[in-house]
Design a protein around this motif. Structure first.
Motif, PDB file in Angstrom:
ATOM      1  N   GLU A  93      11.555  -3.660 -15.949  1.00 10.53           N
ATOM      2  CA  GLU A  93      10.175  -3.469 -16.371  1.00 10.53           C
ATOM      3  C   GLU A  93       9.440  -2.686 -15.296  1.00 10.53           C
ATOM      4  OE1 GLU A  93       9.271  -7.701 -17.016  1.00 10.53           O
ATOM      5  OE2 GLU A  93       7.988  -7.616 -15.239  1.00 10.53           O
ATOM      6  N   PRO A  94       8.323  -2.057 -15.651  1.00 15.07           N
ATOM      7  CA  PRO A  94       7.600  -1.232 -14.668  1.00 15.07           C
ATOM      8  C   PRO A  94       7.155  -2.072 -13.480  1.00 15.07           C
ATOM      9  CG  PRO A  94       6.765  -0.895 -16.911  1.00 15.07           C
ATOM     10  CD  PRO A  94       7.647  -2.094 -16.968  1.00 15.07           C
ATOM     11  N   ILE A  95       7.114  -1.434 -12.286  1.00 19.18           N
ATOM     12  CA  ILE A  95       7.464  -0.043 -12.003  1.00 19.18           C
ATOM     13  C   ILE A  95       8.814  -0.007 -11.307  1.00 19.18           C
ATOM     14  CG2 ILE A  95       5.109   0.886 -11.879  1.00 19.18           C
ATOM     15  CD1 ILE A  95       5.251   0.343  -8.828  1.00 19.18           C
ATOM     16  N   ASN A  96       9.282   1.202 -10.965  1.00 17.84           N
ATOM     17  CA  ASN A  96      10.579   1.345 -10.330  1.00 17.84           C
ATOM     18  C   ASN A  96      10.461   1.928  -8.926  1.00 17.84           C
ATOM     19  OD1 ASN A  96      12.121   0.553 -12.706  1.00 17.84           O
ATOM     20  ND2 ASN A  96      11.415   2.488 -13.586  1.00 17.84           N
ATOM     21  N   LEU A  97      11.457   1.616  -8.115  1.00 17.44           N
ATOM     22  CA  LEU A  97      11.576   2.238  -6.795  1.00 17.44           C
ATOM     23  C   LEU A  97      12.357   3.524  -6.996  1.00 17.44           C
ATOM     24  CD1 LEU A  97      12.487  -0.919  -4.657  1.00 17.44           C
ATOM     25  CD2 LEU A  97      10.213   0.007  -5.193  1.00 17.44           C
ATOM     26  N   VAL A  98      11.633   4.580  -7.352  1.00 17.55           N
ATOM     27  CA  VAL A  98      12.259   5.837  -7.738  1.00 17.55           C
ATOM     28  C   VAL A  98      11.382   6.991  -7.256  1.00 17.55           C
ATOM     29  CG1 VAL A  98      11.115   5.924 -10.000  1.00 17.55           C
ATOM     30  CG2 VAL A  98      13.316   7.095  -9.682  1.00 17.55           C
ATOM     31  N   ARG A  99      12.006   8.081  -6.977  1.00 16.19           N
ATOM     32  CA  ARG A  99      11.295   9.257  -6.475  1.00 16.19           C
ATOM     33  C   ARG A  99      10.108   9.610  -7.379  1.00 16.19           C
ATOM     34  NH1 ARG A  99      14.797  14.498  -6.094  1.00 16.19           N
ATOM     35  NH2 ARG A  99      15.701  13.328  -4.368  1.00 16.19           N
ATOM     36  N   GLY A 100       8.985   9.881  -6.759  1.00 20.57           N
ATOM     37  CA  GLY A 100       7.812  10.326  -7.495  1.00 20.57           C
ATOM     38  C   GLY A 100       6.917   9.214  -8.001  1.00 20.57           C
ATOM     39  N   GLU A 101       7.351   7.954  -7.895  1.00 19.89           N
ATOM     40  CA  GLU A 101       6.500   6.847  -8.359  1.00 19.89           C
ATOM     41  C   GLU A 101       5.395   6.614  -7.333  1.00 19.89           C
ATOM     42  OE1 GLU A 101       4.487   4.651 -10.127  1.00 19.89           O
ATOM     43  OE2 GLU A 101       6.353   4.724 -11.319  1.00 19.89           O
ATOM     44  N   GLY A 152       0.795  -1.226   0.000  1.00 18.85           N
ATOM     45  CA  GLY A 152       0.000   0.000   0.000  1.00 18.85           C
ATOM     46  C   GLY A 152       0.823   1.270   0.000  1.00 18.85           C
ATOM     47  N   ALA A 153       2.126   1.164   0.288  1.00 13.90           N
ATOM     48  CA  ALA A 153       2.981   2.354   0.271  1.00 13.90           C
ATOM     49  C   ALA A 153       3.337   2.714  -1.161  1.00 13.90           C
ATOM     50  CB  ALA A 153       4.251   2.096   1.071  1.00 13.90           C
ATOM     51  N   PRO A 154       3.464   4.010  -1.485  1.00 12.06           N
ATOM     52  CA  PRO A 154       3.909   4.386  -2.823  1.00 12.06           C
ATOM     53  C   PRO A 154       5.319   3.855  -3.083  1.00 12.06           C
ATOM     54  CG  PRO A 154       3.014   6.278  -1.638  1.00 12.06           C
ATOM     55  CD  PRO A 154       3.170   5.176  -0.639  1.00 12.06           C
ATOM     56  N   ALA A 155       5.552   3.328  -4.269  1.00 12.87           N
ATOM     57  CA  ALA A 155       6.862   2.751  -4.574  1.00 12.87           C
ATOM     58  C   ALA A 155       7.978   3.771  -4.408  1.00 12.87           C
ATOM     59  CB  ALA A 155       6.862   2.183  -5.985  1.00 12.87           C
ATOM     60  N   GLY A 156       7.686   5.031  -4.711  1.00 15.57           N
ATOM     61  CA  GLY A 156       8.702   6.071  -4.586  1.00 15.57           C
ATOM     62  C   GLY A 156       9.153   6.326  -3.168  1.00 15.57           C
ATOM     63  N   SER A 157       8.336   5.950  -2.196  1.00 13.68           N
ATOM     64  CA  SER A 157       8.704   6.203  -0.800  1.00 13.68           C
ATOM     65  C   SER A 157       9.914   5.379  -0.370  1.00 13.68           C
ATOM     66  CB  SER A 157       7.509   5.912   0.122  1.00 13.68           C
ATOM     67  OG  SER A 157       7.171   4.529   0.099  1.00 13.68           O
TER      68      SER A 157
END
Length: 420
Positions: free
Chosen positions: A356-364, A314-319
């Motif tokens: 492949e999508p998605i990434n652990l990256v800022r803003g995701e 449930g956490a955003p991947a970017g976090s």
């Protein structure tokens, strides 16, 4: 941090061609390694279940059909690998009814032989437009006015060909269907990824004692590739860097010779059953690690654990990336992507493709969900000195993340173990 095209050329992808008869390769091939019990391959039933799930998502998104061109997604749905070329071979998945493969007439026998699902095969001749054939099939299915979904990776000439063939047809993104499905792995997919990870880690463990001062990085890459092939892996690749070159995340084109006391960075993987592995290890050979080498290694190991603790369903991947960068900045690195520090994202999605999508990256903002698979690789790079990257992949469950490969606890015992 798999990057096949560039990495294969720069960092040992040519090693098998350069060193096909080397002593190291001969030594590795002399004894047949013990193989693990392989999981079952993806079969027709699972692929048809994917198509059924795709149709539910297509209905929800108002998409009449999805056109999947050659590549990983074609294999995902239709069960056969096909190289991209200037000629369209693709799978049209309508909202209902039999899927249709569109391919050149001269490829009919080959496609029919390779096809892994029940599907019609419609052909076009060299002087004909495959895109007109696609629109004709849509009309035959009563979908002439329905939108066609295309993945983000579909090439421009296919999109423009469809636009010319049927100007009134709306072309929309198929990512809410295809990417959404591929992002969530089933137990059968996770089993294949675990096997690919295990044989990669076994190969690293086998080659590690053979890495000594005086060895070349391409020789080590060749040994790793051969060790994975010996265990049943396919399409192996290996990035091997020494010393200051290890501060370059994707390496250098120069051949390298290992000197005692240098940091060694290995980033390697392969495919098994169509699914990828990706593991990185860093260690020192020929001398005890310096205080600085040990400190940076331990900080990267801590960075992996910081990312691990942030992996909540449930956490955003970017976090996850945010948590790592906050700690690294507190330790004096960066800020942000600046060096010395972490110049790339914390992790990438992985499955049939290395990235492949998605990434652990800022803003995701996509929220973490069970079945998602990622790398965890918050490296630290000191330009002109060395870099450290520890990379281990994992998958999300309802109870949190689980490792495919468990990170090593210390630079003195740098291999780690299987997460199985």
């Amino acid at each position: 941090m798999m990057l096949m095209n560039r990495r294969g050329v720069l960092a040992g992808g040519l090693a098998a061609a350069v060193l096909p008869g080397s002593e190291a390769l001969g030594a590795l091939s002399a004894t047949e390694p013990k193989r693990r019990m392989a999981p079952k391959a993806i079969g027709t039933a699972e692929r048809m279940a994917r198509i059924a799930r795709a149709r539910v998502l297509m209905e929800k998104a108002g998409i009449g059909a999805v056109l999947v061109e050659a590549g990983a997604s074609l294999d995902y749905f239709a069960g056969f690998a096909w190289n991209r070329s200037e000629r369209l071979t693709g799978l049209l998945i309508p909202r209902e009814g039999e899927p249709v493969v569109v391919t050149p007439f001269f490829e009919l026998a080959t496609v029919t032989e390779l096809l892994g699902i029940p599907a019609a095969v419609r052909t076009w001749h060299e002087h004909e437009s495959p895109f007109r054939l696609v629109t004709r099939i849509m009309a035959e299915r009563g979908l002439a006015a329905a939108p066609i979904g295309l993945e983000h990776s579909v090439r421009h000439f296919i999109r423009t060909g469809l636009e010319v063939a049927s100007p009134r047809t709306k072309l929309v993104s198929a990512d809410p269907v295809v990417a959404a499905l591929r992002m969530i792995k089933t137990p059968a997919e996770i089993a294949l990824m675990q096997y690919a990870s295990d044989l990669t880690l076994d190969a690293i463990a086998e080659v590690h004692p053979r890495i000594r001062p005086g060895v070349g990085n391409r020789e080590v890459a060749a040994m790793l590739q051969q060790a994975m092939v010996d265990r049943g892996g396919s399409n192996p690749w290996a990035l091997v860097l020494f010393g200051a070159a290890a501060a370059l995340p994707h390496g250098t084109g120069r051949p390298l010779t290992l000197q005692a006391g240098q940091m060694v960075l290995i980033d390697t993987g392969c495919s098994f059953g169509g699914y990828q592995s990706d593991i990185s290890r860093s260690f020192v050979v020929g001398a005890r690690p310096s205080a600085e080498q040990r400190r940076v290694w331990e900080q990267v190991a801590a960075g992996q654990q910081i990312a691990w603790r942030a992996l909540k369903v449930g956490a955003p991947a970017g976090s996850v990336d945010d948590a790592v960068r906050t700690a690294y900045a507190r330790w004096g690195y960066g800020p942000d992507y600046q060096l010395p520090g972490l110049s790339h994202r914390t992790g990438h999605g992985i499955g049939m493709e290395g990235h492949e999508p998605i990434n652990l990256v800022r803003g995701e903002r996509t929220r973490l969900a069970p079945g998602m698979c990622f790398s965890n690789e918050p490296g630290i790079y000191l330009p002109g000195k060395f870099g450290v990257r520890l990379e281990d992949c994992f998958y999300m469950t309802a109870a949190g993340p689980r490792w495919f490969s468990v990170p090593p606890a210390t630079i003195d015992d740098p291999i780690g173990r299987s997460g199985a």
